[in-house]
Each structure stands twice: as structure tokens, then as C-alpha cells.
Design a protein around this motif. Sequence first.
Motif, short mmCIF file in Angstrom:
data_model
loop_
_atom_site.label_atom_id
_atom_site.label_comp_id
_atom_site.label_asym_id
_atom_site.label_seq_id
_atom_site.Cartn_x
_atom_site.Cartn_y
_atom_site.Cartn_z
N ASN A 1 0.76 -1.04 -0.13
CA ASN A 1 0.05 -0.17 0.05
C ASN A 1 0.79 1.28 0.04
O ASN A 1 0.54 2.30 -0.77
CB ASN A 1 -0.97 0.19 1.32
CG ASN A 1 -2.00 -1.04 0.98
OD1 ASN A 1 -2.34 -1.33 0.00
ND2 ASN A 1 -2.70 -1.42 2.31
N GLU A 2 1.88 1.32 0.67
CA GLU A 2 2.78 2.47 0.79
C GLU A 2 3.50 2.58 -0.31
O GLU A 2 3.60 3.80 -0.91
CB GLU A 2 3.73 2.30 1.99
CG GLU A 2 3.30 2.24 3.44
CD GLU A 2 2.52 3.64 3.76
OE1 GLU A 2 3.14 4.75 3.29
OE2 GLU A 2 1.42 3.57 4.12
N LYS B 1 1.13 4.19 -2.95
CA LYS B 1 0.85 5.71 -2.43
C LYS B 1 2.41 6.62 -2.92
O LYS B 1 2.24 7.67 -3.81
CB LYS B 1 0.83 6.11 -1.18
CG LYS B 1 -0.40 5.40 -0.75
CD LYS B 1 -0.29 5.67 1.00
CE LYS B 1 -1.51 5.21 1.73
NZ LYS B 1 -1.45 5.22 3.16
N PRO C 1 2.87 5.71 -7.79
CA PRO C 1 1.59 5.40 -8.62
C PRO C 1 1.74 4.64 -9.82
O PRO C 1 1.04 3.99 -10.39
CB PRO C 1 0.82 6.68 -8.41
CG PRO C 1 1.70 7.75 -8.43
CD PRO C 1 2.95 7.19 -7.36
#
Length: 359
Positions: A213-214, A217, A220
Motif C-alpha cells: 500500500n505504501e 502511494k 503510483p
Amino acid sequence: NAGISAAIGAVANPAIQAVAPRITQSAKKLLDKGVELTPGQAVGDSGLIGKSLKTLEEKVSGNVFLIGDAVEGALQRSQKGFNRAAVEESLEDIAVKVPKNLEGRRLIGFGQNVLKSQYAKTLGKMKLTDEAAMNSEISKLTNDLADEIKKDITDRASRYITKRFANGQMSGQNIKTAQTLLRRDIQRLTREGTDLSMQKADALIDIRSVLSNELQKANPKQAPILNNIDKSYGKFEIVRNASLQKKVSEDFTPGDLIQASAKSDTSKRKSSFSAGQARMQNFAQNAQNIIGNTVPNSGTAGRSQANRIVTGSGGVLGATQVEPLTAGLTLASPLMFSQPGVPVTRSLVSGAGRAMQGA
């Protein structure tokens, strides 16, 4: 006339379908991937004639003068084509086409080099810069863990992720190392199968999700590309492990790939493989149904009978007779199983089936 035609069709059509050879949808999938199936392999899963032709090819291979060598060569080309298709299937997520001239060890080397190059190019553009956010998310996860696994999981997360930040950043290479170590530990713990090891595996899966997930972010554009490379890497490792089962021959069989697919399944009790959902399993199983594991068994009664069928020979009181027309076809038939001849022969066999159906 309409009534008579309908009556004949109702009886004859199912009978012809049970006999007439045709290229099946499963065979078409392999043909579309560039696998040079023999005529028997292409129609072997269809009617009675197709099954008989496939069986005859396997028995004649390497055992009958001239045509046996030609059939054996055609079967080997289909095997090598399957190997190329397997590598290409494993690399489909990164849209890589495998050169047609590659086979054996060079084929596996090509896949390894492609993945290494893709990783280097993508990871060179990636980094994590929010060290505080990463540490916070990992702390939330580890604080909620049971006491018996908390210290172990916290130590692994620290060694694999948090300690790899330098000057507030985590480089692309360190990101890849963290992913590799997490994947390795998850697989090992899952294979152990104990309640404690499964708890640890689940915790590491959650930490890997936080890392993913990091990455999304912070990167992208590159994160989805890396995700596809990871998918291809996982599937290619199955193909590579299938090739490692062969020490003398450089070509692996569909059966080898099925075994490698089963071995790669880290789910509890191999539930993914049992449900037919393991990576590379469907591709391998389809090829197994069409190509199989063709191993010559020279000297068997079946192959001796195949020899007599193809050459038109028979024995009368110890004397050998050869039927001239069949013998002539046998001498010409190696052309039918040559590299340019196989597609033509395949079309002729399939066309005969269509003609039977049309009649």
C-alpha cells in the motif's frame, strides 16, 4: 425429403461426431500459442479416428522405418513448442514474446534475463520516502499480535523493512529485498503448517500488504508495473522448477509442469491445486491432455502391431508380405510429418472430419 433428412441427421450426426476427427478447442489454444501439434495431437481428444491417430503416432514414433523418425521429430517439435509457450505464458503479465529459435537451457536463461532486466529498470525508478508512516502502520499491526508471536514478527519487520531506510528513504533494491524475504518466510511458515507458524504467516502477509500500500502511494506509476513483474516471476519460477526435474533432457513435459505447479501451492492442504486454481495449473493440464508425456517403449506388442499397420506388412508361415500401396504411402509419409508438412497434414485430417460431418 425434409422429414427423411431430419431422420437421417438425427441418427447419423451423433454417430459421425463420435467418429470424425476434428481440432478441439483445447488444441486450438495451444496452436494459437505457437505449439506445433502433430495431426494426432490436434485431433486426439475428438472422435474415435482422432484418438486412434494419436495412439498410432505414439506407437510408430522411432519404431518404423522412415515414418517413425519423422513422427518422432514432429513429437519433439511439439514438446519444444510447449516449453516456449509455457515460458511465454508465465511472462504474459509483462507482455514478453519468446523468440522461436530458443529451446532448452537457453529458453530458461532468456526468462531469467528478462525478469532481471525488468526488475532493475523498474526498481531503479522507485523509492519510499515516508518512513514515519511505514513505521506507524507496522507498529499498529505488531501491537495487536498475540504475545507468543509478537517479538518474532516485530524482529522480522524491523530487519526486512524499517532498518532498510537510510536518510528517511528506502531504495528500490531494498524494497525488492524486503519483498523477497517476506515472500520466502511466508512460504516456509505456510509449509510448516502448525497453528503457530500459520499465525506468523498471516501476520507477515498483513505486513506485506502494508508495504504494498505504501508503495502504491509513493510510486503510483511504477507500483503496478512491479506488481506484474512479481506475478510473472512467481509463474516463471514454476516453469524453471519444472525444467530442473530434467537432468539429461533439456525439455520438460506437461506432467513436470503440473508437479511444479502443485509444489508451488502454499495454501493449506494444497487447496488451490485441489480446486484447479494453482498458478500455471490450467495451462499445464490442458497441455497434458493434448500432448501428454510421450515416452517411446520400443519392442512392445502394440508398437509391433503399429509397424505392421503402417507398412502394410503381414506374416504368412514365417514369410513377410508388403502391400505395395501402403508401402508407397509409408515412404512418402515422412514429408507429412516434416516441419512444413505437419500443418498441411493437420488441415487435411481436420478437413476430412468436416467433410464427414457435412455429408
